[in-house]
Design an enzyme around this catalytic site. Structure first.
Site, PDB file in Angstrom:
ATOM      1  N   GLU A 103     -28.784  -2.199  15.263  1.00  0.00           N
ATOM      2  CA  GLU A 103     -28.363  -2.993  16.423  1.00  0.00           C
ATOM      3  C   GLU A 103     -28.940  -2.466  17.750  1.00  0.00           C
ATOM      4  O   GLU A 103     -28.203  -2.013  18.616  1.00  0.00           O
ATOM      5  CB  GLU A 103     -26.835  -3.033  16.485  1.00  0.00           C
TER       6      GLU A 103
ATOM      7  N   TRP B 149     -15.788   1.769   9.266  1.00  0.00           N
ATOM      8  CA  TRP B 149     -15.961   1.718  10.722  1.00  0.00           C
ATOM      9  C   TRP B 149     -14.573   1.658  11.332  1.00  0.00           C
ATOM     10  O   TRP B 149     -13.724   0.904  10.843  1.00  0.00           O
ATOM     11  CB  TRP B 149     -16.795   0.491  11.097  1.00  0.00           C
ATOM     12  N   THR B 150     -14.362   2.438  12.386  1.00  0.00           N
ATOM     13  CA  THR B 150     -12.961   2.633  12.786  1.00  0.00           C
ATOM     14  C   THR B 150     -12.610   2.060  14.162  1.00  0.00           C
ATOM     15  O   THR B 150     -11.697   2.554  14.817  1.00  0.00           O
ATOM     16  CB  THR B 150     -12.610   4.136  12.737  1.00  0.00           C
ATOM     17  N   GLU B 151     -13.316   1.024  14.588  1.00  0.00           N
ATOM     18  CA  GLU B 151     -12.952   0.395  15.867  1.00  0.00           C
ATOM     19  C   GLU B 151     -11.458   0.085  15.910  1.00  0.00           C
ATOM     20  O   GLU B 151     -10.789   0.328  16.913  1.00  0.00           O
ATOM     21  CB  GLU B 151     -13.723  -0.917  16.066  1.00  0.00           C
TER      22      GLU B 151
ATOM     23  N   ASP C 132     -21.528   7.403  18.908  1.00  0.00           N
ATOM     24  CA  ASP C 132     -21.648   5.955  19.133  1.00  0.00           C
ATOM     25  C   ASP C 132     -21.360   5.675  20.596  1.00  0.00           C
ATOM     26  O   ASP C 132     -21.164   6.604  21.391  1.00  0.00           O
ATOM     27  CB  ASP C 132     -20.696   5.179  18.193  1.00  0.00           C
TER      28      ASP C 132
ATOM     29  N   ARG D  77     -15.547   6.077  16.963  1.00  0.00           N
ATOM     30  CA  ARG D  77     -14.623   5.098  17.564  1.00  0.00           C
ATOM     31  C   ARG D  77     -13.210   5.664  17.618  1.00  0.00           C
ATOM     32  O   ARG D  77     -12.484   5.475  18.573  1.00  0.00           O
ATOM     33  CB  ARG D  77     -14.646   3.806  16.760  1.00  0.00           C
TER      34      ARG D  77
ATOM     35  N   HIS E   9     -26.513   2.240  20.350  1.00  0.00           N
ATOM     36  CA  HIS E   9     -25.176   2.836  20.157  1.00  0.00           C
ATOM     37  C   HIS E   9     -25.093   4.203  20.830  1.00  0.00           C
ATOM     38  O   HIS E   9     -24.535   5.144  20.263  1.00  0.00           O
ATOM     39  CB  HIS E   9     -24.842   2.941  18.660  1.00  0.00           C
TER      40      HIS E   9
HETATM   41  C1  ACM Z   1     -23.671  -1.199  11.229  1.00  0.00           C
HETATM   42  O1  ACM Z   1     -22.674  -1.696  10.672  1.00  0.00           O
HETATM   43  N1  ACM Z   1     -23.910  -1.427  12.512  1.00  0.00           N
HETATM   44  C2  ACM Z   1     -24.609  -0.364  10.501  1.00  0.00           C
END
Ligand code: ACM
Ligand code: ZN
Length: 522
Positions: free
Chosen positions: A323, A454-456, A189, A160, A259
């Site tokens: 997901e 997670w770096t969104e 991703d 991200r 993803h």
């Molecule tokens: C995740 O947070 N989608 C593994």
């Protein structure tokens, strides 16, 4: 400084808290004549210690290599021995007396961790890289130590946002200091592909570049800030060596079959619809995923894992699996044909079929697959490791009882991308990776824990550091320290001292004010 003044400046404040500390009277003082004593098996570690002390203290200690090591005055003795077998693979024994220092362990890993503990006994100024002082004292003590869990990890999402080599190496340095031993690297991703694959150059030519990020999903207006960057295989090898020197294994993640928008923007023929696609400017779950009906998708994925296995020496490879919407598969002739041909019943079964094919491929090269908990299924290959993050915890328990290995990344405790008001330091610290419901005979199936970033919404190093520290320090403690020694008040005191060390590294950690205030609010 007089000796008794120095003595009052030394204190025992170690993170993670060791199994056993016996505090003794007196101090040991490093000076120009102190030597490092060891045998050739520990050459690299001895040199690392020498370098560490030289950088920090200006002391340039001699190393003496001996076949039969005998303790000597004014020496730091590093010794591999069977006598400390009970401390197991990663444990160590550290003895500091007024005459000298001894670190013994069953393995070089143990010696390395003994050295990390030794670092915590120096005053925080030791972390400053411009010391002139040539005498450094540490308190006398006997420390015996080993970890609670073998898997103590940190995951960084560089798909991200891309941070680069310098940031990653700094993280590895701090991880080693805290005895964290797994760096999980989320490299692909929807919003970016960050690893060079020689057979498929478009993955980085196209897939590593996104034009910008939507300001809001509704208006679809781009912020105008392009996000680019990837690692050449040579860079990866350099970082892997750096990590290995710090006893950290790197586990790369190639997230499939979902993803994958960045990969599909590069090779749209791997989708069910044929595309076209852009490297995604927005976050969340994307409907277009790999078509797992077409055989060419399997060839592609295997080719990628071929290159990945050649670069990353660690036996475990992460293949994502989180997901994965099934909407495209339901309408795709190829996917439906595959379901029929393989005698599957549902699209969920199709994902398991896909995962098992990767498992088999990796096994044929002596590698093991790891995936997010969505991969769990009664037909999933037994040796696949599950990383738990959210939902369906009962299923995880069921699989643990069937003998599956699990790494815990419980979102509500270990997702460091949450702000502190949603995930205060205390909550992370009080998390126990062993669930209450689990019977003791299955405890060993839980390999340990892993914090995820997670770096969104984490666009730069400053923000990354703020989210990561001090929560990763708490994660290091709960991964290493025995449960009976977990004590938040004690941790906070030691943390205070540790943060002084981070000041010398110019780490933008969340201030005590931030995390304590928000702790009360939550
Ligand atoms: C995740 O947070 N989608 C593994
Ligand atoms: Zn398909």
């Amino acid at each position: 400084m007089k000796r008794n003044e120095i003595e009052s400046n030394t204190k025992i404040s170690i993170i993670p808290e060791p199994v056993k500390i016996i505090s003794e009277k007196g101090i040991f003082t490093f000076n120009k004549k102190t030597v490092i004593l060891t045998d050739l098996k520990l050459k690299e570690i001895a040199e690392l210690l020498k370098q560490l002390l030289a950088q920090a203290t200006g002391l340039n200690l001699d190393i003496e290599y001996l076949v039969h090591i005998e303790e000597k005055d004014n020496a730091v003795t590093l010794r591999i021995t069977d006598n400390v077998k009970s401390l197991k693979h990663e444990g160590y024994n550290l003895k500091i007396s007024q005459n000298g220092i001894g670190i013994s362990a069953l393995t070089p890993t143990g010696i390395f961790y003994g050295i990390q503990t030794l670092r915590h006994l120096f005053p925080p100024e030791m972390e400053s890289l411009s010391q002139e002082k040539l005498e450094w004292s540490i308190p006398c003590a006997i420390i015996e130590d080993f970890p609670r869990f073998p898997w103590r990890g940190f995951m960084l999402d560089e798909a991200r946002h891309f941070f680069g080599k310098g940031v990653v190496k700094k993280i590895l340095d701090l991880m080693a200091f805290l005895k964290l031993n797994i760096f999980h690297w989320h490299l692909t991703d929807d919003q970016g592909w960050r690893i060079e694959i020689k057979k498929y150059p478009l993955l980085t030519e196209i897939g590593s570049k996104r034009k910008g990020t939507y300001l809001t999903r509704r208006t679809k207006k781009l912020d105008g800030i392009p996000i680019t960057g990837f690692y050449y295989q040579e860079d990866l090898r350099d970082i892997i060596t750096y990590a290995n020197e710090r006893f950290i294994s790197i586990i790369p993640e190639i997230d499939v079959p979902g993803h994958t928008t960045a990969a599909l923007a590069s090779y749209p023929e791997l989708s069910c619809t044929g595309g076209p696609f852009d490297v995604s400017p927005n976050f969340g779950i994307h409907q277009d995923v790999f078509c797992v009906g077409k055989e060419k998708t399997y060839d592609f994925v295997q080719d990628i894992f071929d290159e990945v296995m050649k670069i990353f020496p660690f036996e475990i490879i992460h293949a994502g699996g989180d997901e994965v919407p099934k909407r495209r598969w339901k309408k795709c002739i190829d996917c439906q044909k595959r379901i029929q041909k393989e005698g599957l019943e549902t699209e969920e079964n199709l994902q398991t079929y896909f995962t098992n094919r990767i498992v088999d491929y990796l096994i044929s090269y002596n590698h093991r697959l790891m995936g997010w908990n969505e991969i769990l299924d009664e037909n999933l290959a037994k040796n696949a490791i599950c990383q738990y993050w959210t939902h369906n915890f009962d299923k995880v328990l069921e699989h643990l009882r069937m003998g599956r290995n699990v790494v815990m990344s419980e979102m509500s405790a270990l997702y460091l991308n949450y702000p502190y008001n949603l995930l205060p330091l205390r909550k992370t610290y009080m998390y126990d990776p062993i669930p209450n419901e689990l019977e003791q005979k299955f405890y060993n199936q839980i390999l340990g824990l892993e914090a995820c970033l997670w770096t969104e919404y984490i666009p730069n190093k400053k923000r990354l550091e703020w989210h990561t520290f001090p929560r990763l320090i708490a994660v290091a403690e709960i991964g290493w320290t025995l449960k009976i020694k977990i004590d938040f008040q004690s941790f906070l005191k030691r943390l205070d001292y540790f943060l002084k060390r981070l000041d010398f590294h110019e780490i933008n950690y969340a201030s005590k004010d931030d995390f304590e205030k928000e702790d009360i609010k939550s």
